[in-house]
Design an enzyme around this catalytic site. Structure first.
Site, PDB file in Angstrom:
ATOM      1  N   TYR A   5       0.853  -1.181   0.000  1.00 45.12           N
ATOM      2  CA  TYR A   5       0.000   0.000   0.000  1.00 45.12           C
ATOM      3  C   TYR A   5       0.892   1.236   0.000  1.00 45.12           C
ATOM      4  O   TYR A   5       1.950   1.227   0.629  1.00 45.12           O
ATOM      5  CB  TYR A   5      -0.896  -0.016   1.250  1.00 45.12           C
ATOM      6  CG  TYR A   5      -2.137   0.838   1.130  1.00 45.12           C
ATOM      7  CD1 TYR A   5      -3.119   0.536   0.190  1.00 45.12           C
ATOM      8  CD2 TYR A   5      -2.319   1.940   1.963  1.00 45.12           C
ATOM      9  CE1 TYR A   5      -4.260   1.317   0.090  1.00 45.12           C
ATOM     10  CE2 TYR A   5      -3.472   2.712   1.863  1.00 45.12           C
ATOM     11  CZ  TYR A   5      -4.436   2.390   0.929  1.00 45.12           C
ATOM     12  OH  TYR A   5      -5.571   3.165   0.825  1.00 45.12           O
TER      13      TYR A   5
ATOM     14  N   ASN B 280     -15.890   4.580   2.707  1.00 39.62           N
ATOM     15  CA  ASN B 280     -16.826   4.368   1.592  1.00 39.62           C
ATOM     16  C   ASN B 280     -17.817   5.513   1.361  1.00 39.62           C
ATOM     17  O   ASN B 280     -17.889   6.037   0.242  1.00 39.62           O
ATOM     18  CB  ASN B 280     -17.542   3.030   1.769  1.00 39.62           C
ATOM     19  CG  ASN B 280     -16.547   1.875   1.691  1.00 39.62           C
ATOM     20  OD1 ASN B 280     -15.533   1.976   1.003  1.00 39.62           O
ATOM     21  ND2 ASN B 280     -16.804   0.803   2.412  1.00 39.62           N
TER      22      ASN B 280
ATOM     23  N   SER C  57     -20.724  -2.722  -4.794  1.00 44.80           N
ATOM     24  CA  SER C  57     -19.649  -2.566  -3.809  1.00 44.80           C
ATOM     25  C   SER C  57     -20.118  -1.597  -2.729  1.00 44.80           C
ATOM     26  O   SER C  57     -21.148  -0.942  -2.874  1.00 44.80           O
ATOM     27  CB  SER C  57     -18.397  -2.007  -4.489  1.00 44.80           C
ATOM     28  OG  SER C  57     -18.619  -0.659  -4.873  1.00 44.80           O
TER      29      SER C  57
ATOM     30  N   ARG D 264     -21.525  -7.234 -11.997  1.00 41.81           N
ATOM     31  CA  ARG D 264     -21.150  -8.491 -12.636  1.00 41.81           C
ATOM     32  C   ARG D 264     -22.371  -9.400 -12.731  1.00 41.81           C
ATOM     33  O   ARG D 264     -23.168  -9.462 -11.790  1.00 41.81           O
ATOM     34  CB  ARG D 264     -20.076  -9.203 -11.809  1.00 41.81           C
ATOM     35  CG  ARG D 264     -18.671  -8.932 -12.319  1.00 41.81           C
ATOM     36  CD  ARG D 264     -17.650  -9.544 -11.386  1.00 41.81           C
ATOM     37  NE  ARG D 264     -17.839  -8.993 -10.032  1.00 41.81           N
ATOM     38  CZ  ARG D 264     -17.132  -9.366  -8.981  1.00 41.81           C
ATOM     39  NH1 ARG D 264     -16.195 -10.299  -9.099  1.00 41.81           N
ATOM     40  NH2 ARG D 264     -17.340  -8.827  -7.788  1.00 41.81           N
TER      41      ARG D 264
ATOM     42  N   TYR E 109     -11.391   4.608  -8.816  1.00 39.23           N
ATOM     43  CA  TYR E 109     -11.053   4.564  -7.388  1.00 39.23           C
ATOM     44  C   TYR E 109     -10.731   3.148  -6.934  1.00 39.23           C
ATOM     45  O   TYR E 109     -10.484   2.906  -5.750  1.00 39.23           O
ATOM     46  CB  TYR E 109     -12.167   5.180  -6.531  1.00 39.23           C
ATOM     47  CG  TYR E 109     -13.471   4.413  -6.545  1.00 39.23           C
ATOM     48  CD1 TYR E 109     -14.392   4.597  -7.573  1.00 39.23           C
ATOM     49  CD2 TYR E 109     -13.776   3.503  -5.541  1.00 39.23           C
ATOM     50  CE1 TYR E 109     -15.580   3.892  -7.592  1.00 39.23           C
ATOM     51  CE2 TYR E 109     -14.966   2.800  -5.558  1.00 39.23           C
ATOM     52  CZ  TYR E 109     -15.863   2.990  -6.585  1.00 39.23           C
ATOM     53  OH  TYR E 109     -17.047   2.288  -6.603  1.00 39.23           O
TER      54      TYR E 109
END
Lengths: 375, 375
Positions: free
Chosen positions: B79, B164, B191, B213, B285
């Site tokens: 990260y 989020n 998500s 999906r 993102y």
């Protein structure tokens, strides 16, 4: 004649429509087309009488018009701007498109009510799609853009000013607030725009890292670009090597370039993007490799880089006259001062067969230089 | 004790360094690591005495901390933000990083000179990398960000507010000046960020086209997202079909979406970009497909689309406190009004073995919901 017309024409628009098709004494010729296709198959020589001058129009004669890649795409129907089909003469109702988008013309007659232009002025086209492969044109002054007068600027420089030098100028000016000594990285360093970038950047105190395709005579090219003012040259093959990374780091230190200019696309464009610093901007104005740009998400998310496109035709459509004139003033000043050289060019003869063959050849290379028709 | 110290400590910084290692009566525990690796192998349970309160510090106790994908990446050393290695207790000189980046804590003690916080306040972390998998923390008030008080907002909503919902909020607000009725298109519609986008967009009068999906129980998912406020749902497989193009055109008419939000990447992200209108902005993102974004030059040049990234940690680092507070105020207001629902979640027990296994599982899916530790 205008006075006579006014006795029976009702509206200015009708007046204009009717007046323009009174012919002048000038016989014009143009390379025209009425359907898309291979240039040599759809382009035709067209001779016609230029419409008579009216109080609101000007007459221009063309001096020089280049053959640009976009001109070919437009004839093939593969360009986002569609040609303007127009009735060119009074004797024939057929709608024709005139080829070519860039060129230099000189004002040879001016209607009574036209204040923006005078006889002798050098003009370029106000919009893409006007049609510049013709000897003459008649129309309102707003069809044309006055060029600033400047010493020591050649006809070729003026005829090729609106596409390549203006693309380079805008990309260096509009995306990142660059300061003296800042680095810009670009690929296609030896393209016409690339060479303009090198020269304008140098004139503005910016440094350039120029990526070019490797070739047998790379040292010749290297010298040419360094002579133009390039700071560094690297080949696309060297881009991803450990040595190049160390080399570029030794040049830029912690001040990574914040502006990248891309006319190639594909893998080497992605490699080039990796050299940009945080918040850098990467501008695409061409895709010579015909491959898409591939972007790792980390460049977008963690380095906050952004990816933009630039198209000078669009820029010209949405920006005011004053801004365009200021740009042309700045660019002609650079030319006048010897800081932006005449591009390499070869003359194309103004006859039907030569034009057809030359347009088919289409994309001008660095070696032969830009093809320019002299009228 | 503070008075005593002042008699021999010269500078405020020295004073702070020495004072913090006088222990309080509180025994804290934390999931810590001192090297990168697989979470279950490098994470360790660590118990220690919390430093004593000083006039410039606060004590907080943690209420709830989620396990986010980025937490796992950080422990793996993959990260861009590195963990903060710190000396946690007076008895041990070892430098340790505390896992976790997001969480909700409550102020339980406040030094005499601290004005920003009071006992009972709910706080989140001021910076990414602070370490939230611990029962308590001691530090200056600037380590923490006060949450606006609001009725009907759950502990889970508060503990998961900074990543989020704030990502969704900023992406809808900062890139395109959207007006009521405008469309936004996004992938990863199911998500955690995608669901927040759906709800915030709906609250702001925006419409969403959500790409998900395909899956056997697609109708269940479709209903869930429509219930959250999604305007339309399409699957990634449908994206490039002729029927979908016609369908989307029938929804948006000539007002193509000008904002696209991408957390997937790869081919379907490119397909999604094609639905954006001229001058549209495409914000990446995430990259769940682990494939790069592939951009045809025509989207950049002729449609003048631009491609950006968004990373909420970076946003928080470079924006002033007032702006962060305003965002948290707006988001908690939406939660309070029932317009932004608590995410699906499952509880993780606060013990060493459960933590190790849960962090290894890492990325929270839609089905099981976000993993949240309750202390």
């Amino acid at each position: 004649m205008v006075l006579l017309l006014r006795t029976f024409v009702k509206t200015p628009r009708q007046a204009w429509t009717m007046r323009r098709f009174y012919s002048s004494d000038i016989t014009a010729s143009a390379m025209v087309y009425s359907e898309y296709g291979q240039p040599s198959q759809v382009l035709k020589w067209h001779s016609y009488r230029l419409p008579a001058l009216t109080s609101n129009t000007v007459h221009v004669k063309f001096l020089a018009s280049p053959i640009n890649p976009a001109d070919v795409n437009m004839i093939q129907g593969a360009y986002p701007i569609k040609p303007t089909y127009q009735k060119l003469d009074a004797q024939d109702d057929k709608l024709l498109a005139v080829g070519g988008n860039e060129g230099l013309a000189q004002v040879i007659a001016v209607g009574d009510h036209v204040n923006e232009l005078k006889i002798g002025d050098h003009v370029v086209m106000a919009k893409t799609g006007y049609g510049t492969w013709r000897t003459h044109a008649a129309g309102p002054a707003s069809d044309f853009q006055l060029l600033p007068s400047a010493d020591n600027v050649s006809m070729i420089q003026k005829a090729t000013i609106t596409v390549n030098p203006c693309t380079a100028y805008r990309m260096l000016k509009d995306f990142v607030n660059l300061k003296q000594g800042d680095y810009v990285i670009q690929n296609g360093g030896n393209s016409a725009v690339g060479q303009a970038v090198i020269q304008i950047a140098k004139a503005w105190g910016l440094k350039t890292i120029n990526v070019v395709r490797n070739r047998p005579d790379i040292d010749v090219l290297r010298k040419e670009l360094l002579d133009l003012g390039a700071t560094h040259i690297i080949t696309d093959e060297e881009l991803s090597s450990h040595e190049t990374r160390a080399l570029i780091k030794s040049w830029v230190g912690n001040e990574k370039p914040l502006l990248g200019l891309n006319c190639v696309g594909g893998k080497s464009a992605t490699e080039m993007a990796r050299y940009l610093g945080e918040n850098g901007k990467f501008i695409t104005y061409g895709a010579m490799s015909r491959k898409p740009l591939s972007l790792p998400a980390s460049l977008l998310i963690f380095k906050n880089m952004s990816f933009h496109g630039f198209w000078v035709s669009k820029w010209a459509d949405i920006h005011p006259q004053e801004e365009k004139y200021q740009m042309l003033q700045d660019v002609t000043d650079l030319m006048s001062q010897g800081k932006l050289a005449e591009p390499k060019w070869t003359q194309v003869k103004w006859d039907e067969e030569t034009m057809k063959q030359s347009v088919d050849q289409g994309i001008s290379g660095f070696a032969t230089g830009k093809q320019v028709v002299l009228f």
